[in-house]
Design a protein around this motif. Structure first.
Motif: not given
Length: 313
Positions: A129-158
């Motif tokens: 964010i260089t000025e209010p309301g203007r957003y530039v994405e520098l990087g994003g997820t190529l597959d699972d998001a972090a929270g999604e990964a937490f949920d899936k691994v939690a399921r694997l661990l019971g």
């Protein structure tokens, strides 16, 4: 600078218990629960705020119109339209992820230029964010998001849903250095990838049979936080920022919060970290973003629809 807001009243109605048996959010159940809870939630907030008249005392009504689950978004947008019409105040449409960004402003002004890490069940993004309301994405997820990964691994661990708090809870009893899970995309990119990490946990469980769940959870959490913090550190080395903001449900993770604080202290950059209750979805953050948009004169028409795949940058 993004100015600090002030919360006069708030309420949060969680649905975790409703979805726990299914190991994840069930869209139909979520939208029905939204419909049941929204009138009571609005009444609770109005009672807390002690407004003499919403029509006279409110400047507008803000609502999330995307991204998210269609049914839940429709419930919120429909209610906001009705209130806007009944009270004759402007309707302000807010991007859900911009709300997470503005959660930080409820605690402290955000000095620009700023680097923002948005991490939730559906998103993992580094935003500049260089000025209010203007957003530039520098990087994003190529597959699972972090929270999604937490949920899936939690399921694997019971473990139960939502996975993030459960993994953090049992990880406190484990040794994160006992297992070294992979960290993907360690090169120059600021993108994230967590599907390989999830697969590595699955393979480990298949090969080793009965395991110490605490150790696996701790090692997995360490890998996710390492990956997120590493990218933030890379971005801080690429250019100068005055602040780093984190938001989204995963931003409630204690280990991630401490790593970001350490990175900011080492770089001499201000860390803006919302309290945990403002990291998960909440109305206060949408109100903060809505106040900003209203200040810019950005008012929505009453025929606005939802956008489930809305992108902040």
């Amino acid at each position: 600078m993004l100015k600090r807001g002030r919360v006069t009243a708030e309420t949060i109605v969680a649905q975790n218990d409703l979805h726990a048996d299914f190991g994840g959010v069930v869209p139909e159940l979520a939208s029905r629960q939204h419909a049941r809870a929204i009138t009571r939630s609005i009444s609770d907030v109005l009672r807390q705020s002690q407004l003499s008249s919403p029509a006279k005392d409110l400047d507008g009504v803000a609502v999330t119109y995307g991204p998210g689950l269609a049914g839940s978004l429709m419930v919120g947008v429909s209610a906001a339209k009705a209130l806007s019409l009944a009270w004759d105040v402007p309707l302000v449409a807010v991007d859900h992820m911009e709300g997470h960004l503005f959660a930080g402003t409820l605690m402290s002004p955000v000095d620009l230029p700023s680097l923002t890490l948005l991490v939730s069940g559906g998103h993992s993004q580094l935003i500049e964010i260089t000025e209010p309301g203007r957003y530039v994405e520098l990087g994003g997820t190529l597959d699972d998001a972090a929270g999604e990964a937490f949920d899936k691994v939690a399921r694997l661990l019971g473990l139960s849903f939502p996975g993030g708090p459960e993994i953090e809870r049992v990880a406190l009893l484990g040794d994160g250095s006992y297992i070294r899970f992979p960290r993907a995309l360690s090169g120059d990119t600021l993108d994230f990838s967590f599907s390989g990490l999830k697969t590595a946990v699955l393979r480990y469980l298949e090969i080793h049979g009965p395991v110490n769940v605490n150790d696996v959870a701790a090692a997995f959490q360490e890998a996710v936080v390492d990956a997120l913090a590493h990218k933030v550190g890379m971005a801080l080395r690429k250019r100068e920022y005055r602040s780093v903001v984190i938001g989204g449900g995963v931003a409630a993770n204690t280990l991630l919060r401490s790593r970001i604080e350490e990175l900011c202290a080492a770089a001499g950059v201000k860390a803006v970290i919302p309290p945990k209750r403002l990291c998960t979805d909440n109305g206060a953050m949408i109100a903060a973003a809505g106040a900003f948009r209203l200040g810019l004169g950005q008012v929505a028409a009453l025929d606005i629809g939802i956008d489930t795949s809305l992108s902040l940058a």
